[in-house]
Design a protein around this motif. Sequence first.
Motif, PDB file in Angstrom:
ATOM      1  N   LYS A  76      24.519  -1.060  -5.542  1.00  0.00           N
ATOM      2  CA  LYS A  76      24.163  -2.053  -4.522  1.00  0.00           C
ATOM      3  C   LYS A  76      23.616  -3.315  -5.184  1.00  0.00           C
ATOM      4  N   ALA A  77      22.743  -3.138  -6.164  1.00  0.00           N
ATOM      5  CA  ALA A  77      22.142  -4.290  -6.847  1.00  0.00           C
ATOM      6  C   ALA A  77      23.173  -5.054  -7.667  1.00  0.00           C
ATOM      7  N   VAL A  78      24.166  -4.348  -8.236  1.00  0.00           N
ATOM      8  CA  VAL A  78      25.246  -5.040  -8.933  1.00  0.00           C
ATOM      9  C   VAL A  78      26.013  -5.907  -7.941  1.00  0.00           C
ATOM     10  N   GLY A  79      26.309  -5.353  -6.772  1.00  0.00           N
ATOM     11  CA  GLY A  79      26.999  -6.119  -5.740  1.00  0.00           C
ATOM     12  C   GLY A  79      26.228  -7.368  -5.360  1.00  0.00           C
ATOM     13  N   GLU A  80      24.924  -7.222  -5.207  1.00  0.00           N
ATOM     14  CA  GLU A  80      24.097  -8.367  -4.845  1.00  0.00           C
ATOM     15  C   GLU A  80      24.105  -9.437  -5.940  1.00  0.00           C
ATOM     16  N   ALA A  81      24.094  -8.985  -7.185  1.00  0.00           N
ATOM     17  CA  ALA A  81      24.126  -9.938  -8.315  1.00  0.00           C
ATOM     18  C   ALA A  81      25.466 -10.659  -8.382  1.00  0.00           C
ATOM     19  N   VAL A  82      26.559  -9.939  -8.152  1.00  0.00           N
ATOM     20  CA  VAL A  82      27.886 -10.553  -8.172  1.00  0.00           C
ATOM     21  C   VAL A  82      28.007 -11.584  -7.051  1.00  0.00           C
ATOM     22  N   VAL A  83      27.592 -11.222  -5.854  1.00  0.00           N
ATOM     23  CA  VAL A  83      27.648 -12.138  -4.717  1.00  0.00           C
ATOM     24  C   VAL A  83      26.792 -13.373  -4.973  1.00  0.00           C
ATOM     25  N   ARG A  84      25.634 -13.171  -5.534  1.00  0.00           N
ATOM     26  CA  ARG A  84      24.737 -14.296  -5.822  1.00  0.00           C
ATOM     27  C   ARG A  84      25.371 -15.257  -6.820  1.00  0.00           C
ATOM     28  N   GLN A  85      25.991 -14.707  -7.867  1.00  0.00           N
ATOM     29  CA  GLN A  85      26.634 -15.583  -8.851  1.00  0.00           C
ATOM     30  C   GLN A  85      27.820 -16.327  -8.265  1.00  0.00           C
ATOM     31  N   LEU A  86      28.610 -15.644  -7.452  1.00  0.00           N
ATOM     32  CA  LEU A  86      29.783 -16.294  -6.853  1.00  0.00           C
ATOM     33  C   LEU A  86      29.368 -17.363  -5.851  1.00  0.00           C
ATOM     34  N   ALA A  87      28.269 -17.141  -5.164  1.00  0.00           N
ATOM     35  CA  ALA A  87      27.782 -18.130  -4.198  1.00  0.00           C
ATOM     36  C   ALA A  87      27.336 -19.407  -4.891  1.00  0.00           C
ATOM     37  N   ALA A  88      26.957 -19.292  -6.157  1.00  0.00           N
ATOM     38  CA  ALA A  88      26.447 -20.446  -6.909  1.00  0.00           C
ATOM     39  C   ALA A  88      27.568 -21.278  -7.526  1.00  0.00           C
ATOM     40  N   VAL A  89      28.808 -20.740  -7.484  1.00  0.00           N
ATOM     41  CA  VAL A  89      29.932 -21.445  -8.106  1.00  0.00           C
ATOM     42  C   VAL A  89      30.325 -22.665  -7.271  1.00  0.00           C
ATOM     43  N   GLY A 132      29.855   6.627  -4.027  1.00  0.00           N
ATOM     44  CA  GLY A 132      28.834   5.645  -3.690  1.00  0.00           C
ATOM     45  C   GLY A 132      28.893   4.396  -4.539  1.00  0.00           C
ATOM     46  N   GLU A 133      29.419   4.507  -5.750  1.00  0.00           N
ATOM     47  CA  GLU A 133      29.519   3.329  -6.613  1.00  0.00           C
ATOM     48  C   GLU A 133      30.575   2.356  -6.100  1.00  0.00           C
ATOM     49  N   LEU A 134      31.497   2.863  -5.315  1.00  0.00           N
ATOM     50  CA  LEU A 134      32.444   2.004  -4.609  1.00  0.00           C
ATOM     51  C   LEU A 134      31.840   1.495  -3.301  1.00  0.00           C
ATOM     52  N   THR A 135      31.327   2.404  -2.478  1.00  0.00           N
ATOM     53  CA  THR A 135      30.913   2.013  -1.131  1.00  0.00           C
ATOM     54  C   THR A 135      29.687   1.106  -1.113  1.00  0.00           C
ATOM     55  N   HIS A 136      28.712   1.344  -1.985  1.00  0.00           N
ATOM     56  CA  HIS A 136      27.501   0.516  -1.981  1.00  0.00           C
ATOM     57  C   HIS A 136      27.838  -0.921  -2.362  1.00  0.00           C
ATOM     58  N   PHE A 137      28.703  -1.087  -3.349  1.00  0.00           N
ATOM     59  CA  PHE A 137      29.155  -2.426  -3.747  1.00  0.00           C
ATOM     60  C   PHE A 137      29.982  -3.048  -2.624  1.00  0.00           C
TER      61      PHE A 137
END
Length: 233
Positions: A220-233, A29-34
């Motif tokens: 899942k929340a780590v994935g959301e944080a990573v996506v959010r940071q990358l979107a801001a670049v 799940g740590e792979l799939t949720h991300f």
Amino acid sequence: MARKNRILIVVTNVPEYRKVGMRTGLWLGELTHFWDVAERAGFEMDIASPAGGTVPLDPESLSHEVLAELGTEQRYRDREFMDLLADTKRISEVGLDDYDAIYLTGGHGVMFDFPQSADLEELMARFYEAGKVVSTVCHGATGLLNVQLSSGEPLIRGKRVTGFSWPEEELANRADAVPYNLQEELAKLGAEYRTADEPFDAYVVEDGRLITGQNPGSAKAVGEAVVRQLAAV
């Protein structure tokens, strides 16, 4: 720095504990949720491991109850997706310039091979110093323990981080099986370790481009944080 829209995911090659006979490996799940979060955001991903090749799965991550969480069973039934774990890239074969971020999954297997991989340590330092996002979840934070920046300082010194806590280790009945206390080791390096109010609550800590999640439910929340940071670049 041009966006690549690609994330590198790192997984373990270790299938068992050393002190006890229990099996371990990647907590699926740590792979799939991300993956689900990043894929919906338009990112492509590659999977690598210290030794390359096959990735073992922690059998407890395949229980019916756990697979039912956040669509993991759908991925587990997906032949094409699961075949990605049959022949992963070797860390030494990975190119820094191909990715915007790196994400280290957990499962207890990583406690044995992540801190022993000089290739992973070097790659993590290069990602961070290149201004890229560095992220981990659960025991994936073991991949931060031996990472030194070009200054000679540990990457996590003075940084706010989290990872699988010792109370969670005890509740999971793994305190006698693990080779060290991750929470304690992170603090020894000068990191400011933080934890959720209750064991196994989803919890993510962001310190600039360093993003860490405490436990499997935090992927899942780590994935959301990573996506959010990358979107801001």
